[in-house]
Each structure stands twice: as C-alpha cells, then as structure tokens.
Design a protein around this motif. Structure first.
Motif, mmCIF file in Angstrom:
data_model
loop_
_atom_site.group_PDB
_atom_site.id
_atom_site.type_symbol
_atom_site.label_atom_id
_atom_site.label_comp_id
_atom_site.label_asym_id
_atom_site.label_seq_id
_atom_site.Cartn_x
_atom_site.Cartn_y
_atom_site.Cartn_z
ATOM 1 N N GLN A 308 -31.625 93.404 13.136
ATOM 2 C CA GLN A 308 -30.461 93.504 12.241
ATOM 3 C C GLN A 308 -29.576 94.690 12.632
ATOM 4 N N MET A 313 -25.796 94.274 11.573
ATOM 5 C CA MET A 313 -25.818 93.561 10.296
ATOM 6 C C MET A 313 -26.456 94.462 9.236
ATOM 7 N N LYS A 316 -31.337 93.916 5.361
ATOM 8 C CA LYS A 316 -31.740 93.286 4.106
ATOM 9 C C LYS A 316 -33.047 92.539 4.303
ATOM 10 N N TYR A 331 -31.441 82.131 -4.241
ATOM 11 C CA TYR A 331 -31.315 83.426 -3.575
ATOM 12 C C TYR A 331 -32.109 83.460 -2.268
ATOM 13 N N GLN A 334 -29.999 81.575 0.197
ATOM 14 C CA GLN A 334 -28.825 82.389 0.500
ATOM 15 C C GLN A 334 -29.176 83.512 1.468
ATOM 16 N N SER A 335 -30.331 84.146 1.258
ATOM 17 C CA SER A 335 -30.739 85.236 2.154
ATOM 18 C C SER A 335 -31.060 84.705 3.549
ATOM 19 N N VAL A 337 -29.680 82.004 4.971
ATOM 20 C CA VAL A 337 -28.401 81.650 5.600
ATOM 21 C C VAL A 337 -27.672 82.902 6.073
ATOM 22 N N GLU A 338 -27.693 83.967 5.261
ATOM 23 C CA GLU A 338 -27.020 85.214 5.642
ATOM 24 C C GLU A 338 -27.641 85.829 6.893
ATOM 25 N N GLN A 339 -28.944 85.639 7.064
ATOM 26 C CA GLN A 339 -29.661 86.247 8.186
ATOM 27 C C GLN A 339 -29.908 85.244 9.322
ATOM 28 N N LYS A 340 -29.098 84.196 9.394
ATOM 29 C CA LYS A 340 -29.304 83.155 10.406
ATOM 30 C C LYS A 340 -29.266 83.732 11.819
ATOM 31 N N GLU A 365 -27.340 75.465 3.953
ATOM 32 C CA GLU A 365 -25.971 75.957 3.773
ATOM 33 C C GLU A 365 -25.232 75.122 2.734
ATOM 34 N N GLN A 372 -24.028 77.030 -6.078
ATOM 35 C CA GLN A 372 -23.327 78.264 -6.432
ATOM 36 C C GLN A 372 -22.757 78.237 -7.853
#
Length: 620
Positions: A308, A313, A316, A331, A334-335, A337-340, A365, A372
């Motif tokens: 990261q 990045m 997290k 969540y 979501q975490s 996808v954010e860290q793909k 995704e 959401q």
C-alpha cells in the motif's frame, strides 16, 4: 521576629553564625540549612554569659506575648500547628471530602467500564494518594455495597423525576446473551420530548432475563419494569423491538402498541433480496477467505501494508463482515474494491488462499453501488434523532431509486429487481400504519409529500382524527390564528406527474418527491383549518431538525404540536437497545465475568443516565 535579635546580629560572612553584640562571640544558629535555624543557642548564650541581658530578654519576651500582636501571633501559631496535625490525619469514611472522592471513583468505574478491582491497582492507588494524601482507598466490597447503591439512588431519582413530567413516552427493547457467562439481559430504553421539544433519552432497565424467552415471560418482565417506574400504559406511545415473534407477541400480550425495527427489516430485505443470490454469495465467500487470510496472518498484513505504501495508497485494513449485519458485508466488499490494486500486487508475489477473478471483482463493484442507498438509509435511521417519521419517506425514496434503470445495473438486474420486491414486501402497509403515517405528517421535513396519491387523503384523515381527539380533552386550539394563515379553501388538488426517470442518490429521491408533491388538498372545519395551514406551508429542509421547528411553531399550531410531541417520540429502530448491549458487553467481560447482575445493571444505568444529571446541572 524573636526579641533575642536585639542582642545578636547575623554574621556577614556566614549566615549559619550569629555574633553577640556584647562579647562579639560567634554562636551557631542550630543547623546547616536555613530551614533548620533556631534561637535556642542564642538564648542559652545570653543565660550563661550575660545574666543582665538575659533578664531584659525575658522581660521583653513576656511583654511581647501580652501585647495584642503577640497574642495574635501565638493564636496563628497554634492554628498552624492544629492544621498541620489535621493534614497528617486520614479522612473518616463519612467525611464529605472522602464521600465525594468515593463518588468520583464509582463514576469512573461506571463511565469508563473499569473493574471494581481498580482500587487495588498500584498505579491508580498511587495517583489518588498523590492527589489527596488524606484519603483512604475504599475496599471493593465498600464500593459495591455502599457507594454504588448511593450513586444509583441519586441518578434513579433524577430520571424518575424526568419520566414523571413526560406526557408521552416511546420505548425500545431487545434481548442480549453474554458470550463469556451464562447471562441473558432484557433491555428497556425510553425517549420523549419535553415541553421545549428537547429529545430526552434514558436507559430504564437492562435486567437479567432468566429461563426461556417466551412471550409470556417477556410480557411479565415488561409489566414489572413499567410498574417499577410507575408508567401507566396510557402514556406509552409505542415499543420498538426487533422482528422476533416472541417479543412482538409479548408486546401484544402486555397491551401496548409495537413496531418492528426498521434496521432489522432492511437486514432481512437485503439478505433475502441480494446477498442470497448465487453469484453474489460465491463472490462474497471468496472475499471472506481473502480477508480472513490477512486477519489471521500478521506477516501477510505487514507485507500488504508495505505494498500500500509503495503504491502511495492510504494504509487501511480490510474489513471483516458479520453475518447478522448486512452493512458489515457491504463495508467488507467496499474495502476489497478500494484495495483492488494492492491486492493484485500482493497476489503477484505472494500466495492467497483463493483468487478473486475478474467476474468476482465486477460483481462486488456492482453490488457495492447497488447497496449504497441501503447503507445511506441505515446510517440515517441509526442517528440519535431518527424517528418513525423517517420510515415512509425512506422506503418511498428507496423503492423509487431501485425502480429506476441504469447502465451500471448490468450483471445485477436480477438482484436489483429482487431487492425491490423484498423492500416492497417487507414494508408493505407502512403508509396505512397510523404510527408511521401520523409521525410522517407532523414531521415538517416530510408532511404529506411522500404518500402515494391514493394514500394521501387517508393519511390526512388519520391526522385530523388524532388532532380532534386531542382537542376534545381541553386543548386551546387558537383556531382563528391558524385559520388566518390557511390557504384558499376552494383551491383544487393538483398532482404533478413524476418527472422523467433518472438515476441518482437516495437524497435525490427525497428532493424529487418533495418537488412533485408541493400542493395539498384543502379541508374544512375549525381544526381542519389548522391542519390545512400547516400542510399548505413548504416543508423545511431535509437536514433541518423537526424538534426545533415545533419548538418555535407550537404557538401557531398548538393542537398539531401536541400530536408532534407524542408521535415524534417514536424511534424507527431499536438501535438504542443494541447500543446498550454494546455497553453491557464491556461491563460483563472477561475481567468481570462473575459480576452480579444487579451490580451490572446499576453500573449500566449510571453509565447511560449520569450524563442527564450533568446536562440539567448545566442548565441550572
């Protein structure tokens, strides 16, 4: 200063020595430090070597003692000695200062979830000893048997007074079972609006619930709880509970109205409508294994954090979901996808227990985008001031958003349609439920704007009926003032057709519905004029506070204000009870798994209600 200095002077070369004025002899002052200096050596020198001077010294000393100034100095010295002796003595247990410190220790234990054994901890005892040397640390037994009940009585009396002043109260309830001891607890929290429309909340009970959790047992527990607080059923507006049949039946048997928790209903809708879909469930299973790999391997997480940082990045951690909380699954996705990017880089150099394919990434995704609005709504209804008035607007806005089509729906059309049907099924009939409908009508953010055209007239009639019932018990309506502000009774109802469908956020749906329904039907009759005047005015912004609106408007619409004070007390979720049990899990934890249930309940009661006493002290 002693009169002996009439016969001596301090040596200019050494302050430890005094020079005799008669024989010029050097006499030690009695020590090497200034704090140890005295006059005994000087007086002995006069008595042995200068008899006449010594007699004059004695006479002068006696005259000084008999003078007013001398007597005052003697008294001050005696008082100083007395105070010095008192400062070395420990406080008695009933000393006001000792009792005040004991109370603060109990408050510390209750507010900060500390064990009673803190009074035996070295660091805490040394801290208290440093702050107040005269205080004797009490035993654990004294704290639990004396100090805890005393503080509980003080807080209980304060809450009892507030409850007695309430005209209508809503409640939440739930059952919790400990994971570290064989204890189950039944909660009861209350909330109401005072005369100034300030929302008040209190925890009344978190009592042990022994035996089988049948509806009859829970109803009996309810009866005991309400009798304890002398709360008549007539002022019970509603009890908000989860969707379990035993609690719903218990409320019915006890004879009070109840509503299901909106958050629980959303949980059932999302689980049944989306997360149970095969393709989504498969992607979630893979995602859980990936998250679990990092959760159970410090080395893997260390490597992941390094990646990261290399990719610039934010560092997290991946979120682990809980099966009973759909939003925790949201969540987690979501975490992921954010860290793909970071996960892809990690997989290139290190092994993972499973691989997230392009299909898995695509599904997660899209599901994150799909869910959401549910997450936004869940956060909104979980706020401290959310009420039953938020249910109908939330459901109507959510279903409208789900009914819209968008290019991003490809791949999850079935899940979206199933979600829409699940929401409609789970919340079927909310617009005709008086507890929801009237609360929505008296919330100045919503009024009648969120009702379907065929339900709007029924909602107005429900409101008029309740207003009429309140007026019949002697409320001063001030109809003339309200009628003066009413609109033209002859105006026809206008319904604007829906605008062209468009995709957007949940907040967009709220605004869209308000715009479409900005004209209302007029009604006739004295009380109806007051209702029509209120409904004819524009709604206040979605972000405004309905309680503040009624605080400043109750003179204009007195009958409606009384309805609002009753119906806006109802929460839309049982979040308060769930938050209470989060506190219970900290009170009954591994360090205190043998604490008596009565003591645990007193601690929780103090923790949750003590701030009420602080708030009222601030007002005074």
């Amino acid at each position: 200063m002693s009169v002996v200095w009439n016969y001596f002077q301090v040596s200019p070369s050494d302050v430890k020595v005094a020079i005799c004025n008669e024989c010029k002899a050097s006499v030690m002052r009695g020590g090497t430090k200034i704090s140890a200096f005295g006059t005994s050596n000087l007086i002995s020198h006069l008595r042995i070597n200068h008899a006449e001077s010594y007699e004059r010294f004695v006479q002068q000393s006696n005259e000084k003692k008999q003078s007013p100034a001398g007597q005052k100095q003697t008294t001050q010295m005696q008082m100083t000695l007395k105070e010095s002796n008192e400062k070395r003595q420990k406080y008695a247990k009933d000393h006001p200062r000792a009792k005040a410190i004991n109370r603060k220790i109990i408050e510390c234990i209750a507010l900060d979830n500390q064990p009673f054994s803190i009074v035996q901890d070295t660091g805490f005892t040394k801290l208290v000893e440093f702050l107040e040397p005269r205080f004797t640390m009490p035993s654990r037994r004294y704290l639990t048997d004396v100090c805890l009940p005393e503080l509980h009585r003080v807080v209980y009396s304060h809450v009892e007074k507030l409850i007695a002043e309430a005209v209508s109260i809503s409640f939440t309830t739930d059952i919790w079972s400990s994971s570290v001891s064989q204890v189950s607890m039944l909660s009861l929290t209350a909330q109401w609006l005072d005369n100034d429309f300030v929302l008040k909340k209190s925890v009344l009970h978190s009592q042990e619930c022994r035996g089988s959790h049948t509806a009859e047992a829970i109803a009996s527990a309810f009866e005991g709880m309400f009798e304890t607080w002398k709360i008549p059923k007539e002022i019970v507006h509603v009890v908000v509970r989860d969707n379990a049949r035993n609690i719903a039946k218990a409320a019915s048997e006890f004879g009070v109205p109840s509503l299901p928790c909106m958050a629980h209903t959303l949980q059932l809708a999302v689980n049944g409508g989306a997360l149970s879909q095969r393709s989504i469930a498969d992607a979630l299973a893979v995602g859980r294994r990936v998250v679990g790999h990092f959760k159970h391997s410090p080395l893997a997480y260390s490597r992941f954090e390094d990646i990261q940082k290399e990719l610039k990045m934010p560092v997290k951690k991946l979120q682990q979901d809980v099966s009973t909380r759909w939003n925790s699954t949201y969540y987690m996705m979501q975490s992921l996808v954010e860290q793909k990017r970071a996960l892809s880089a990690y997989a290139a150099d290190h092994e993972l227990p499973t691989t997230l394919t392009a299909s898995h990434w695509g599904i997660m995704e899209k599901v994150v985008n799909l869910l959401q609005p549910f997450e936004q709504l869940t956060r909104a209804i979980s706020s401290a001031e959310a009420t039953a008035a938020d249910v109908i607007p939330g459901v109507v806005s959510l279903t409208r958003l789900l009914a819209k089509t968008d290019e991003s729906d490809k791949g999850v059309q079935t899940a979206k349609h199933t979600l829409l049907e699940a929401v409609r099924k789970r919340f079927d009939g909310v617009q005709t439920e008086p507890l929801y409908a009237i609360a929505t009508m008296v919330d100045a953010r919503y009024k009648d704007r969120y009702f379907d055209p065929d339900k709007k007239e029924g909602a107005r009639n429900m409101l008029l009926k309740v207003v009429d019932e309140i007026a019949s018990v002697g409320c001063d309506q001030q109809e003339e003032a309200a009628g003066a502000s009413a609109g033209d009774p002859g105006q026809e109802d206008q319904y604007h057709p829906p605008k062209k469908a468009r995709a957007g956020s949940l907040l967009d749906m709220y605004e869209e519905i308000i715009t479409e329904n900005d004209v209302t039907n007029p009604t006739t009759g004295d009380l109806a004029l007051q209702v029509h005047a209120y409904l004819g005015e524009a709604t206040i912004p979605k972000t405004a506070c309905p309680f503040k609106y009624w605080s400043s408007t109750q003179i204009r619409f007195p009958a409606l204000a009384q309805v609002a004070r009753k119906y806006l007390t109802a929460p839309c979720t049982s979040i308060d009870s769930e938050r209470l049990f989060s506190a219970v899990s900290h009170v009954i934890d591994e360090k205190r798994n043998r604490i008596h249930c009565d003591n645990a309940e007193m601690l929780i009661f103090i923790q949750k209600n003590l701030p009420l006493t602080y708030m009222d002290k601030g007002k005074n």
